[in-house]
Design an enzyme around this catalytic site. Structure first.
Site, PDB file in Angstrom:
ATOM      1  N   ASP A  34     -54.969  52.716 -46.524  1.00 13.07           N
ATOM      2  CA  ASP A  34     -54.733  52.003 -45.279  1.00 13.07           C
ATOM      3  C   ASP A  34     -55.891  51.085 -44.911  1.00 13.07           C
ATOM      4  O   ASP A  34     -56.960  51.140 -45.514  1.00 13.07           O
ATOM      5  CB  ASP A  34     -54.462  53.006 -44.137  1.00 13.07           C
ATOM      6  N   ASN A  83     -54.070  65.012 -35.510  1.00 16.57           N
ATOM      7  CA  ASN A  83     -52.655  65.122 -35.127  1.00 16.57           C
ATOM      8  C   ASN A  83     -51.741  65.289 -36.348  1.00 16.57           C
ATOM      9  O   ASN A  83     -50.525  65.221 -36.224  1.00 16.57           O
ATOM     10  CB  ASN A  83     -52.227  63.897 -34.308  1.00 16.57           C
ATOM     11  N   GLU A  86     -48.263  58.376 -38.684  1.00 12.07           N
ATOM     12  CA  GLU A  86     -48.490  59.137 -37.459  1.00 12.07           C
ATOM     13  C   GLU A  86     -47.279  60.024 -37.126  1.00 12.07           C
ATOM     14  O   GLU A  86     -46.162  59.748 -37.568  1.00 12.07           O
ATOM     15  CB  GLU A  86     -48.720  58.155 -36.298  1.00 12.07           C
ATOM     16  N   HIS A  95     -51.728  63.314 -39.111  1.00 13.82           N
ATOM     17  CA  HIS A  95     -51.364  62.121 -39.899  1.00 13.82           C
ATOM     18  C   HIS A  95     -51.991  62.171 -41.292  1.00 13.82           C
ATOM     19  O   HIS A  95     -53.038  62.766 -41.491  1.00 13.82           O
ATOM     20  CB  HIS A  95     -51.701  60.817 -39.162  1.00 13.82           C
TER      21      HIS A  95
END
Ligand code: F6R
Length: 252
Positions: free
Chosen positions: A62, A130, A137, A132
């Site tokens: 990414d 979280n 996400e 990801h």
């Protein structure tokens, strides 16, 4: 499970080394963030001891949108600083999404073409607090292909430690989708520290859910999970003590 992040990095680097030495044209999927730094340090040491990266191709997961590759906090800059400038990976075999591309859809399509042309032998992943992976996400659905993502507040806040203010943190990124991750031959998921303990527990032991994106790794047949004591602290010890590993993945 390792005593220190350094030990974990050395072990993981040995797994990567096996691919780099064993494949004719090795393709590594790479991650940024704090977690893989000990891995990259250990890979640099292996290079200095003779490991040859000249045939390796790297494909990063990414990149932030809106900051150029030269920006200190861009993922391109991160990779340059922690790995690329120290080893002999050929610059034209390094792939990272271009977060400054004018046409982001075209950039995502370009990246998917690169992924199709270079089957990933080993994908290194960190995990967000979280859940990801890459910047896939938590959501009602997970996107298969490379795409533009609006980063969740938890991610922006977590990334804020690297920027002067919260306002400076990019709110969008380009990320590889879950299909490319799951198509990797081998996956290494790394997580260190107390703040990852709960999400590691949910990702590994919980149900497969799109609001815990890393849980989708349970569907892959060759995942090695590299943890330290703190990140493993919410796992039932019977999961990782000798003889009782799940068959589909290995916890280390
Ligand atoms: C980075 C990436 C992210 C990070 C995750 C954990 O390329 O894809 O998924 O792996 O945000 O970041 P750290 O390691 O900084 O806790």
């Amino acid at each position: 499970m390792f005593e220190s992040e350094r030990d974990a990095g050395v072990y993981t680097a040995a797994l990567v080394e096996r691919i780099v030495m064993g494949e004719k044209d090795p393709v590594l999927g790479l991650a940024t963030g704090s977690t893989p730094i000990p891995l990259y340090e250990a890979l640099v040491q292996l290079y200095r001891s003779g490991l040859d990266f000249s045939r390796a191709t790297t494909i990063n997961l990414d990149e932030y949108i809106g900051i150029p590759g030269q920006h200190e906090q861009s993922y391109r800059h991160f990779m340059q600083t922690h790995l690329f400038q120290h080893v002999n990976i050929q610059p034209d075999r390094i792939f990272i999404p271009d977060g400054m591309a004018e046409d982001l859809d075209a950039e995502c399509a370009r990246y998917d073409k690169i992924i199709r042309q270079h089957a990933i032998h080993m994908q290194v992943l960190g995990i967000g607090v979280n859940g990801h992976i890459g910047f896939n996400e938590p959501d009602d659905l997970l996107v298969s292909r490379t795409h533009v993502v609006q980063l969740r507040q938890a991610t922006v806040e977590s990334n804020a430690r690297f920027f002067p203010t919260l306002d400076d943190v990019p709110k969008r990124a380009i990320t590889m989708g879950v299909q490319a991750i799951l198509q990797a031959q081998h996956i290494i998921l790394m997580a260190f520290g107390e703040e990852k303990a709960n999400i590691i527990q949910r990702a590994i032991m919980g149900e497969v859910r799109t609001d815990v994106p890393a849980s989708i790794l349970q569907l892959h047949r060759d995942v090695v999970v590299i943890l330290d004591k703190a990140s493993a602290s919410q796992l039932d010890p019977s999961v990782y003590l000798a003889g009782s590993q799940p068959t589909s993945s290995q916890l280390l």
